[in-house]
Design a protein around this motif. Structure first.
Motif, mmCIF file in Angstrom:
data_model
loop_
_atom_site.group_PDB
_atom_site.id
_atom_site.type_symbol
_atom_site.label_atom_id
_atom_site.label_comp_id
_atom_site.label_asym_id
_atom_site.label_seq_id
_atom_site.Cartn_x
_atom_site.Cartn_y
_atom_site.Cartn_z
ATOM 1 N N SER A 182 0.723 -1.373 0.285
ATOM 2 C CA SER A 182 0.551 -0.135 0.401
ATOM 3 C C SER A 182 0.566 1.051 0.226
ATOM 4 C CB SER A 182 -0.893 0.119 1.179
ATOM 5 O OG SER A 182 -1.072 1.398 1.382
ATOM 6 N N GLU A 183 0.000 3.171 -0.808
ATOM 7 C CA GLU A 183 0.655 3.466 -0.680
ATOM 8 C C GLU A 183 1.290 4.090 0.202
ATOM 9 O OE1 GLU A 183 -1.393 7.374 -1.970
ATOM 10 O OE2 GLU A 183 -2.820 5.514 -2.709
ATOM 11 N N HIS A 184 -0.075 3.681 1.850
ATOM 12 C CA HIS A 184 -0.003 4.474 3.243
ATOM 13 C C HIS A 184 1.202 3.492 3.534
ATOM 14 C CE1 HIS A 184 -3.560 5.468 1.784
ATOM 15 N NE2 HIS A 184 -4.038 4.281 1.584
ATOM 16 N N TRP A 185 1.495 2.368 3.318
ATOM 17 C CA TRP A 185 2.817 1.987 4.004
ATOM 18 C C TRP A 185 4.160 2.587 3.916
ATOM 19 C CZ3 TRP A 185 3.887 -2.367 7.668
ATOM 20 C CH2 TRP A 185 5.526 -2.513 7.714
ATOM 21 N N LEU A 186 3.984 2.569 2.794
ATOM 22 C CA LEU A 186 5.370 3.325 2.175
ATOM 23 C C LEU A 186 5.272 4.536 2.541
ATOM 24 C CD1 LEU A 186 7.597 3.824 0.209
ATOM 25 C CD2 LEU A 186 6.475 4.879 -1.605
ATOM 26 N N ARG A 187 3.613 5.716 2.823
ATOM 27 C CA ARG A 187 3.872 6.714 3.445
ATOM 28 C C ARG A 187 4.599 7.217 4.257
ATOM 29 N NH1 ARG A 187 -0.034 8.904 5.681
ATOM 30 N NH2 ARG A 187 -1.877 7.886 5.604
ATOM 31 N N HIS A 188 4.256 5.775 5.266
ATOM 32 C CA HIS A 188 4.996 5.931 7.492
ATOM 33 C C HIS A 188 6.037 5.305 7.182
ATOM 34 C CE1 HIS A 188 0.862 6.623 8.662
ATOM 35 N NE2 HIS A 188 0.060 5.640 8.016
ATOM 36 N N ILE A 189 6.831 4.845 6.309
ATOM 37 C CA ILE A 189 7.831 4.324 6.408
ATOM 38 C C ILE A 189 8.670 5.404 6.135
ATOM 39 C CG2 ILE A 189 10.005 3.044 5.598
ATOM 40 C CD1 ILE A 189 8.130 1.349 7.765
ATOM 41 N N ALA A 190 8.614 5.911 5.062
ATOM 42 C CA ALA A 190 9.624 7.046 4.366
ATOM 43 C C ALA A 190 9.284 8.230 5.113
ATOM 44 C CB ALA A 190 9.077 7.296 2.873
ATOM 45 N N PHE A 191 8.319 8.696 5.841
ATOM 46 C CA PHE A 191 8.495 10.409 6.550
ATOM 47 C C PHE A 191 9.026 9.713 7.507
ATOM 48 C CE2 PHE A 191 5.830 12.308 9.881
ATOM 49 C CZ PHE A 191 6.899 13.921 8.928
ATOM 50 N N ARG A 192 9.015 8.217 8.096
ATOM 51 C CA ARG A 192 10.388 8.158 9.593
ATOM 52 C C ARG A 192 11.402 8.040 8.930
ATOM 53 N NH1 ARG A 192 10.579 2.150 10.685
ATOM 54 N NH2 ARG A 192 11.721 2.203 8.745
ATOM 55 N N ASP A 193 11.834 7.634 8.091
ATOM 56 C CA ASP A 193 13.627 7.863 7.610
ATOM 57 C C ASP A 193 13.577 9.077 7.167
ATOM 58 O OD1 ASP A 193 13.539 4.809 7.990
ATOM 59 O OD2 ASP A 193 13.442 4.487 6.378
ATOM 60 N N TYR A 194 13.276 9.867 6.834
ATOM 61 C CA TYR A 194 12.631 11.222 6.653
ATOM 62 C C TYR A 194 13.629 12.465 7.743
ATOM 63 C CZ TYR A 194 12.304 15.827 3.275
ATOM 64 O OH TYR A 194 12.677 17.111 2.731
ATOM 65 N N LEU A 195 12.906 11.630 8.630
ATOM 66 C CA LEU A 195 12.468 13.321 9.578
ATOM 67 C C LEU A 195 13.921 12.920 10.525
ATOM 68 C CD1 LEU A 195 9.016 12.672 11.433
ATOM 69 C CD2 LEU A 195 10.677 14.468 10.099
ATOM 70 N N SER A 196 14.542 11.433 10.561
ATOM 71 C CA SER A 196 16.143 10.733 11.218
ATOM 72 C C SER A 196 16.618 11.410 10.510
ATOM 73 C CB SER A 196 15.320 9.631 10.809
ATOM 74 O OG SER A 196 14.697 8.233 12.010
#
Length: 200
Positions: A134-148
């Motif tokens: 799902s695109e929703h899985w992708l956006r959550h993982i991406a947002f976490r890693d991006y903020l990190s």
């Protein structure tokens, strides 16, 4: 209500690992991916001390296999939200079993959410079950890693949360709506960054 934040606590990682182990005992045969997401997963970011966890299943056909596996434990299944988010199954993990606190195990479509459940002190975790494709899985993982790895965006988010913590809210959904413009903008940036930096 006001939303109270705590400074980043390394113990949040330990809490995630403990809940992950419990979940694997219950649903491990589905071979899920279980990820720590949200503000408690980002080192250095203040957060409500509620662990956000994402369970990744193979596809939407597996979503409804999860709720029966978590029944009679310390989770409440918000079936009520399935209509507006059919791609997700949402649970909260409580400090005790729902029955012991006088709550139902499942909140159905037409049920009123008990007022006491708005009390974040009763919640240990929010559990989101989503297909890994799902695109929703992708956006959550991406947002976490991006903020990190993007300290300037993390600091902007921190300042926004500090500002919102001084304001009164009807409930957590009301508060989340106010964060939404920032999150939608940065999630878009995060997904582009994440896909660009994925190893072949």
């Amino acid at each position: 209500m006001k939303v109270t934040f705590e400074k980043y606590n390394p113990f949040w990682k330990n809490q995630f690992e403990s809940i992950k182990n419990e979940l694997e005992e219950s649903i491990g045969f589905l071979n899920p991916k279980i990820e720590h997401i949200g503000s408690t997963s980002v080192e250095g970011l203040s957060a409500k001390p509620i662990i956000d966890i994402m369970i990744g299943v193979k596809d939407e056909s597996e979503l409804d296999k999860v709720p029966p596996l978590l029944q009679r434990k310390d989770y409440i299944y918000y079936q009520k939200y399935n209509e507006v988010m059919p791609y997700r199954r949402f649970f909260i993990k409580l400090t005790d079993k729902p029955q012991n606190l006088g709550f139902p195990e499942t909140i159905h479509k037409d049920d009123e959410i008990p007022e006491e459940l708005h009390n974040h002190n009763l919640r240990l975790a929010h559990i989101h079950t989503i297909p890994v494709s799902s695109e929703h899985w992708l956006r959550h993982i991406a947002f976490r890693d991006y903020l990190s790895v993007h300290s300037e965006v993390r600091e902007e988010y921190q300042q926004l949360k500090e500002k919102l913590s001084t304001m009164e809210w009807f409930d957590g959904n009301d508060y989340n709506e106010e964060k939404d413009p920032f999150i939608k903008r940065e999630e878009k940036n995060a997904v582009q960054w994440y896909l660009k930096n994925q190893k072949p």
